[in-house]
Design an enzyme around this catalytic site. Structure first.
Site, PDB file in Angstrom:
ATOM      1  N   ASN A  62       0.868  -1.196   0.047  1.00 29.00           N
ATOM      2  CA  ASN A  62       0.020   0.047  -0.191  1.00 29.00           C
ATOM      3  C   ASN A  62       0.909   1.284   0.065  1.00 29.00           C
ATOM      4  O   ASN A  62       1.544   1.511   0.998  1.00 29.00           O
ATOM      5  CB  ASN A  62      -1.058   0.109   1.229  1.00 29.00           C
ATOM      6  CG  ASN A  62      -1.568   1.268   1.107  1.00 29.00           C
ATOM      7  OD1 ASN A  62      -1.798   2.094   0.322  1.00 29.00           O
ATOM      8  ND2 ASN A  62      -2.493   1.478   2.377  1.00 29.00           N
ATOM      9  N   ASN A  89       2.312   5.641 -10.895  1.00 30.04           N
ATOM     10  CA  ASN A  89       1.093   5.470 -11.824  1.00 30.04           C
ATOM     11  C   ASN A  89      -0.140   5.101 -10.957  1.00 30.04           C
ATOM     12  O   ASN A  89      -1.201   5.543 -11.341  1.00 30.04           O
ATOM     13  CB  ASN A  89       1.312   4.461 -12.771  1.00 30.04           C
ATOM     14  CG  ASN A  89       0.055   3.913 -13.438  1.00 30.04           C
ATOM     15  OD1 ASN A  89      -0.517   4.664 -14.106  1.00 30.04           O
ATOM     16  ND2 ASN A  89      -0.374   2.557 -12.964  1.00 30.04           N
ATOM     17  N   SER A 152      -3.094  13.942 -14.997  1.00 32.28           N
ATOM     18  CA  SER A 152      -4.504  13.588 -15.885  1.00 32.28           C
ATOM     19  C   SER A 152      -4.846  15.118 -16.534  1.00 32.28           C
ATOM     20  O   SER A 152      -4.309  16.206 -15.942  1.00 32.28           O
ATOM     21  CB  SER A 152      -5.440  13.067 -14.939  1.00 32.28           C
ATOM     22  OG  SER A 152      -6.682  13.119 -15.551  1.00 32.28           O
ATOM     23  N   TYR A 164      -9.383  14.818  -7.117  1.00 33.46           N
ATOM     24  CA  TYR A 164      -8.651  14.257  -7.966  1.00 33.46           C
ATOM     25  C   TYR A 164      -7.981  15.242  -8.742  1.00 33.46           C
ATOM     26  O   TYR A 164      -6.804  15.177  -9.024  1.00 33.46           O
ATOM     27  CB  TYR A 164      -9.703  13.164  -9.084  1.00 33.46           C
ATOM     28  CG  TYR A 164      -8.803  12.608 -10.113  1.00 33.46           C
ATOM     29  CD1 TYR A 164      -8.270  11.141  -9.737  1.00 33.46           C
ATOM     30  CD2 TYR A 164      -8.939  12.888 -11.339  1.00 33.46           C
ATOM     31  CE1 TYR A 164      -7.936  10.450 -10.713  1.00 33.46           C
ATOM     32  CE2 TYR A 164      -8.242  12.085 -12.394  1.00 33.46           C
ATOM     33  CZ  TYR A 164      -7.784  10.948 -11.961  1.00 33.46           C
ATOM     34  OH  TYR A 164      -7.107  10.234 -12.936  1.00 33.46           O
ATOM     35  N   ALA A 166      -6.926  18.166  -7.754  1.00 29.59           N
ATOM     36  CA  ALA A 166      -6.171  18.781  -6.845  1.00 29.59           C
ATOM     37  C   ALA A 166      -4.894  18.051  -6.892  1.00 29.59           C
ATOM     38  O   ALA A 166      -3.598  18.343  -7.085  1.00 29.59           O
ATOM     39  CB  ALA A 166      -6.655  19.028  -5.566  1.00 29.59           C
ATOM     40  N   LYS A 168      -3.949  15.716  -9.040  1.00 32.38           N
ATOM     41  CA  LYS A 168      -3.420  15.536 -10.332  1.00 32.38           C
ATOM     42  C   LYS A 168      -2.501  16.792 -10.729  1.00 32.38           C
ATOM     43  O   LYS A 168      -1.572  16.681 -11.593  1.00 32.38           O
ATOM     44  CB  LYS A 168      -4.294  14.955 -11.361  1.00 32.38           C
ATOM     45  CG  LYS A 168      -4.821  13.783 -11.118  1.00 32.38           C
ATOM     46  CD  LYS A 168      -3.686  12.542 -11.439  1.00 32.38           C
ATOM     47  CE  LYS A 168      -4.101  11.312 -11.267  1.00 32.38           C
ATOM     48  NZ  LYS A 168      -3.039  10.401 -11.307  1.00 32.38           N
ATOM     49  N   ILE A 197      -8.414   7.429 -21.755  1.00 29.82           N
ATOM     50  CA  ILE A 197      -7.782   6.125 -22.473  1.00 29.82           C
ATOM     51  C   ILE A 197      -8.471   5.116 -21.968  1.00 29.82           C
ATOM     52  O   ILE A 197      -9.079   4.769 -20.918  1.00 29.82           O
ATOM     53  CB  ILE A 197      -6.532   5.975 -21.545  1.00 29.82           C
ATOM     54  CG1 ILE A 197      -5.607   7.446 -21.617  1.00 29.82           C
ATOM     55  CG2 ILE A 197      -5.452   4.976 -22.023  1.00 29.82           C
ATOM     56  CD1 ILE A 197      -5.245   7.789 -22.938  1.00 29.82           C
TER      57      ILE A 197
HETATM   58  P1  NAI Z   1      -6.672   1.406 -12.752  1.00 32.12           P
HETATM   59  O1  NAI Z   1      -7.602   1.786 -11.613  1.00 32.12           O
HETATM   60  O2  NAI Z   1      -6.938   0.407 -13.819  1.00 32.12           O
HETATM   61  O3  NAI Z   1      -5.263   0.896 -11.913  1.00 32.12           O
HETATM   62  C1  NAI Z   1      -4.707   1.430 -10.859  1.00 32.12           C
HETATM   63  C2  NAI Z   1      -3.901   0.561 -10.113  1.00 32.12           C
HETATM   64  O4  NAI Z   1      -3.718   1.218  -9.032  1.00 32.12           O
HETATM   65  C3  NAI Z   1      -5.085  -0.653  -9.242  1.00 32.12           C
HETATM   66  O5  NAI Z   1      -4.355  -1.963  -9.866  1.00 32.12           O
HETATM   67  C4  NAI Z   1      -4.940  -0.557  -8.045  1.00 32.12           C
HETATM   68  O6  NAI Z   1      -5.117  -1.539  -7.338  1.00 32.12           O
HETATM   69  C5  NAI Z   1      -3.692   0.209  -7.699  1.00 32.12           C
HETATM   70  N1  NAI Z   1      -3.625   1.023  -6.364  1.00 32.12           N
HETATM   71  C6  NAI Z   1      -4.706   1.810  -5.915  1.00 32.12           C
HETATM   72  N2  NAI Z   1      -4.483   2.287  -4.832  1.00 32.12           N
HETATM   73  C7  NAI Z   1      -3.145   1.593  -4.458  1.00 32.12           C
HETATM   74  C8  NAI Z   1      -2.268   2.000  -3.379  1.00 32.12           C
HETATM   75  N3  NAI Z   1      -2.753   2.484  -2.034  1.00 32.12           N
HETATM   76  N4  NAI Z   1      -1.128   1.095  -3.320  1.00 32.12           N
HETATM   77  C9  NAI Z   1      -0.934   0.232  -4.372  1.00 32.12           C
HETATM   78  N5  NAI Z   1      -1.421   0.141  -5.519  1.00 32.12           N
HETATM   79  C10 NAI Z   1      -2.606   1.018  -5.432  1.00 32.12           C
HETATM   80  O7  NAI Z   1      -6.383   2.881 -13.212  1.00 32.12           O
HETATM   81  P2  NAI Z   1      -5.743   3.368 -14.664  1.00 32.12           P
HETATM   82  O8  NAI Z   1      -7.001   3.713 -15.627  1.00 32.12           O
HETATM   83  O9  NAI Z   1      -4.837   2.259 -15.163  1.00 32.12           O
HETATM   84  O10 NAI Z   1      -4.912   4.583 -14.269  1.00 32.12           O
HETATM   85  C11 NAI Z   1      -3.629   4.464 -13.996  1.00 32.12           C
HETATM   86  C12 NAI Z   1      -3.307   6.093 -13.569  1.00 32.12           C
HETATM   87  O11 NAI Z   1      -3.505   6.789 -14.872  1.00 32.12           O
HETATM   88  C13 NAI Z   1      -3.966   6.603 -12.397  1.00 32.12           C
HETATM   89  O12 NAI Z   1      -2.974   7.444 -11.869  1.00 32.12           O
HETATM   90  C14 NAI Z   1      -5.051   7.466 -13.139  1.00 32.12           C
HETATM   91  O13 NAI Z   1      -5.569   8.533 -12.350  1.00 32.12           O
HETATM   92  C15 NAI Z   1      -4.245   7.839 -14.536  1.00 32.12           C
HETATM   93  N6  NAI Z   1      -5.240   8.385 -15.617  1.00 32.12           N
HETATM   94  C16 NAI Z   1      -6.135   7.268 -16.040  1.00 32.12           C
HETATM   95  C17 NAI Z   1      -6.729   7.828 -17.395  1.00 32.12           C
HETATM   96  C18 NAI Z   1      -7.691   6.731 -17.917  1.00 32.12           C
HETATM   97  O14 NAI Z   1      -8.372   7.149 -18.800  1.00 32.12           O
HETATM   98  N7  NAI Z   1      -7.411   5.629 -17.842  1.00 32.12           N
HETATM   99  C19 NAI Z   1      -6.813   9.127 -17.652  1.00 32.12           C
HETATM  100  C20 NAI Z   1      -5.821  10.246 -16.892  1.00 32.12           C
HETATM  101  C21 NAI Z   1      -5.189   9.612 -15.724  1.00 32.12           C
END
Ligand code: NAI
Length: 254
Positions: A62, A89, A152, A164, A166, A168, A197
């Site tokens: 975590n 990420n 983001s 979110y 703030a 980002k 995405i």
């Molecule tokens: P996702 O929700 O598919 O994956 C995020 C991962 O982070 C998950 O596997 C989750 O278990 C892990 N996670 C969450 N809290 C955690 C913690 N406390 N410790 C360890 N791991 C933790 O998200 P996605 O879509 O792949 O996004 C990845 C990044 O890109 C994020 O920061 C998101 O805000 C950013 N983003 C995504 C966009 C999209 O359209 N998918 C657009 C803009 C930004």
């Protein structure tokens, strides 16, 4: 940076963008430390990376917990004997309007719990991982280190996302700050601000919402995780890139 054989930590590597970036770096021969809360997803990413012939280890941590993050970087350096890159990420959302009113009466507010949960993972954890990675890279005397924060388009401010947006904006600002502070130690820092995405999470949205999203993007389509992985590789490989935010959004602005 030549990505081949470099030790790179990726948080949130169990799925989505983190998984895609891990696979992209594995194709280029990186040695990967995969971090997430989701052990099963992590193992799946690790297996795919290993099938590409690279060393990949999993760390179910975590990242919002300071002691856990310090232990994580101790473990990574102990296991690999080196550290060259960090991709911040992992992220979550807890959307809510700041306040919502009906007939002049407040019916709901963004709770402190919703605010804090997002700040803890999307902002504080990025600070903690960035700090610990930079400290280890300096102690190891890296020739070249790189930290990349995933921001983001919401950093400009987005409906229902005070928390979110703030966070980002904060991680984009930290990338610029670190680029200035850490250049003297041969460490570069940058951020990527993805637009919409097409990850599993996004694909599960109702078709109507997805079509509406596509209509507002000038390129009229969503980005793919591969577009973000490609940008990460560009940042790592181009050693004159530092301190900037790369907007990968098909020209879409909130
Ligand atoms: P996702 O929700 O598919 O994956 C995020 C991962 O982070 C998950 O596997 C989750 O278990 C892990 N996670 C969450 N809290 C955690 C913690 N406390 N410790 C360890 N791991 C933790 O998200 P996605 O879509 O792949 O996004 C990845 C990044 O890109 C994020 O920061 C998101 O805000 C950013 N983003 C995504 C966009 C999209 O359209 N998918 C657009 C803009 C930004």
């Amino acid at each position: 940076m030549d990505i081949q054989d470099k030790v790179i930590v990726i948080t949130g590597a169990a799925r989505g963008l983190g998984e895609a970036m891990a696979l992209g770096l594995a194709d280029k021969g990186a040695r990967l430390a995969l971090v997430d809360l989701d052990s099963e997803g992590l193992e799946n990413t690790r297996r795919q990376c290993q099938q590409k012939g690279v060393e990949a280890r999993t760390y179910p941590v975590n990242i919002a917990n300071e002691d856990a993050v310090v232990g994580l970087f101790d473990d990574v350096v102990g296991d690999f004997g080196a550290l060259h890159g960090l991709v911040n990420n992992a992220g979550i959302t807890r959307d809510s309007m700041l306040v919502k009113a009906k007939d002049g009466k407040i019916v709901s507010k963004m709770s402190l719990a919703q605010w804090q949960a997002v700040i803890d993972v999307n902002l504080t954890a990025v600070f903690l991982c960035g700090r610990e990675a930079a400290a280890r890279m300096i102690e190891l005397g890296v020739d070249e280190g790189v930290i990349v924060n995933i921001s983001s388009i919401a950093r400009a401010g987005n409906f229902g996302q005070s928390n979110y947006s703030a966070a980002k904006a904060g991680v984009a600002a930290m990338a610029t700050t670190w680029a200035k502070e850490l250049a003297r130690y041969n460490i570069r820092a940058a951020a990527i601000a993805p637009g919409v995405i097409e990850t599993e999470m996004v694909r599960q949205m109702p078709a109507e919402v997805l079509n509406q999203m596509k209509r507002v993007v000038p390129l009229a389509r969503m980005g793919t995780p591969g577009h973000i992985a490609q940008t990460l590789e560009f940042i790592l490989e181009n050693d004159y890139v530092s301190g900037r935010v790369f907007e990968i959004d098909g020209a879409f602005r909130i």
